[in-house]
Design an enzyme around this catalytic site. Structure first.
Site, PDB file in Angstrom:
ATOM      1  N   HIS A 255       0.863  -1.182   0.000  1.00  0.00           N
ATOM      2  CA  HIS A 255       0.000   0.000   0.000  1.00  0.00           C
ATOM      3  C   HIS A 255       0.897   1.229   0.000  1.00  0.00           C
ATOM      4  O   HIS A 255       1.943   1.240   0.656  1.00  0.00           O
ATOM      5  CB  HIS A 255      -0.910  -0.007   1.233  1.00  0.00           C
ATOM      6  CG  HIS A 255      -2.037   0.971   1.147  1.00  0.00           C
ATOM      7  ND1 HIS A 255      -1.883   2.304   1.459  1.00  0.00           N
ATOM      8  CD2 HIS A 255      -3.343   0.804   0.785  1.00  0.00           C
ATOM      9  CE1 HIS A 255      -3.049   2.920   1.296  1.00  0.00           C
ATOM     10  NE2 HIS A 255      -3.948   2.034   0.894  1.00  0.00           N
ATOM     11  N   ASP A 308      -7.871  -5.064  -0.220  1.00  0.00           N
ATOM     12  CA  ASP A 308      -8.334  -5.872  -1.350  1.00  0.00           C
ATOM     13  C   ASP A 308      -8.092  -7.365  -1.151  1.00  0.00           C
ATOM     14  O   ASP A 308      -8.767  -8.186  -1.773  1.00  0.00           O
ATOM     15  CB  ASP A 308      -7.634  -5.430  -2.638  1.00  0.00           C
ATOM     16  CG  ASP A 308      -7.962  -3.992  -3.003  1.00  0.00           C
ATOM     17  OD1 ASP A 308      -9.156  -3.662  -3.013  1.00  0.00           O
ATOM     18  OD2 ASP A 308      -7.037  -3.213  -3.263  1.00  0.00           O
TER      19      ASP A 308
END
Length: 372
Positions: A255, A308
């Site tokens: 991320h 996700d």
């Protein structure tokens, strides 16, 4: 003499707005909406209540919550003309293509004199209907029209499948998790559009188009593709090693902001683990093994699962097809997109970044017609 410029590719670390909507501490793995930690909201709030918080900056009282809940329930249905058009769309259309197109179409059917907030409510209410109707149309099933008596999240599942499944409260909480995340790619793109003083339908069409990309919202679909390809536990190590050797991205990991475990991924993982105690969840064991191997191989690089990685497993548990995962992301993030658009425009300045030109400057024009 050439002038040197400090170019920040992807605008990493560049502040483009001042906002009080959300705060992310990437080092500690914390996500805060309007001062409230995400864990607190997940435990105590609902999607409707959290939406009010994100839009207005404070939790609603009883009357305000009733207002927002009623407004969202009453605005769910789509114009008949749009439903007719949806029935003419190619059945092969990806749900994100349909969502992007229908949101744009809505801009031609809705009254232009509404406030931005009224339009935000309208779109937040209608996006679940667009997604559910397309699921039914795509699968040659009769439409199930919205019910005002159901909560926002419950109504969506009802329109998709004709009933509200077990653990539906987790779906509501998953929407809260996805509602806001600061100045990410789709929020920035939509804020750029908002800065031109364009209408809310153009703003959200921009956001949906940006979210569609596999490096943004489309990553949750790609995670399930990966887990399906792996197939069973015995294949995990070979599959991940092969990706690493080919220097390919492992979907659902890493991320731009979080340098530790994404708190949203941690929450999703714990939910699935709780369900797994009594009921086998498809791909969950494979996912746990993938996480174990990736964390072990990238200890020094601080690469952890992001939201996700586990969201698709939860949606798959509810029976939602993987090509509908990203539209559901949009169904939640519409709240953050509209909140940022309204906040930015209070002190608006149109975005106008610069690009550093590195091409030729002294070429001479040659008439092609005269060339031999």
């Amino acid at each position: 003499m050439d002038i040197e410029f400090d170019v920040k590719h992807g605008l990493e670390g560049v502040a483009v707005a001042i906002s009080s909507i959300s705060y992310v501490d990437g080092e500690k793995g914390e996500l805060v909406y309007r001062g409230f930690k995400i864990e607190d909201l997940i435990e105590n709030s609902t999607f409707e209540e959290t939406s009010y918080l994100i839009w207005f900056g404070s939790l609603p009282n009883e009357n305000e919550l009733d207002f927002i809940t009623t407004m969202l329930a009453k605005k769910r249905e789509l114009p008949e003309e749009i439903v007719k058009m949806m029935n003419s769309f190619p059945k092969t259309s990806h749900p994100m293509e349909v969502l992007r197109s229908v949101v744009s179409l809505l801009g031609m059917f809705e009254k232009k004199d509404k406030s931005t907030f009224e339009n935000a409510i309208n779109l937040t209410a209608k996006i679940p209907t667009i997604i559910a109707y397309w699921y039914r149309i795509k699968n040659n099933l009769p439409l199930i029209h919205p019910r005002e008596s159901l909560k926002h999240s419950e109504n969506f599942l009802y329109m998709m499948f004709g009933s509200v499944p077990e653990h539906s409260s987790l779906f509501d909480k998953a929407l809260i998790l996805h509602a806001e995340q600061g100045m990410n790619a789709s929020t920035f793109a939509s804020t750029v559009t908002a800065s031109t003083l364009s209408d809310i339908y153009s703003i959200i069409t921009t956001a949906i188009g940006t979210l569609k990309g596999p490096l943004h919202g489309g990553a949750n679909e790609k995670v399930l593709d990966m887990l399906e390809e792996i197939g069973n536990l015995e294949n995990v190590e070979f599959y991940i090693n092969d990706l690493i050797n080919r220097k390919e991205k492992i979907m659902g990991f890493g991320h731009r902001i979080y340098k530790t475990y994404d708190p949203r991924a941690k929450i999703l993982k714990n939910w699935i683990k709780d369900i797994f105690i009594n009921k086998k969840i498809k791909y969950f064991e494979i996912a746990l093994k993938v996480e174990e191997i990736v964390l072990n191989k990238f200890k020094e690089k601080k690469i952890y699962p992001n939201v996700d990685f586990y969201s698709g497993i939860l949606y798959n548990y509810f029976g939602i097809p993987k090509d509908f995962f990203t539209p559901i992301f949009a169904m939640a993030r519409i709240v953050g997109w509209t909140a940022h658009a309204m906040e930015y425009c209070k002190n608006n300045r149109i975005f106008r970044p610069k690009a550093i030109y590195n091409g030729p400057k002294n070429l001479k024009y040659k008439d092609v017609k005269g060339a031999e």
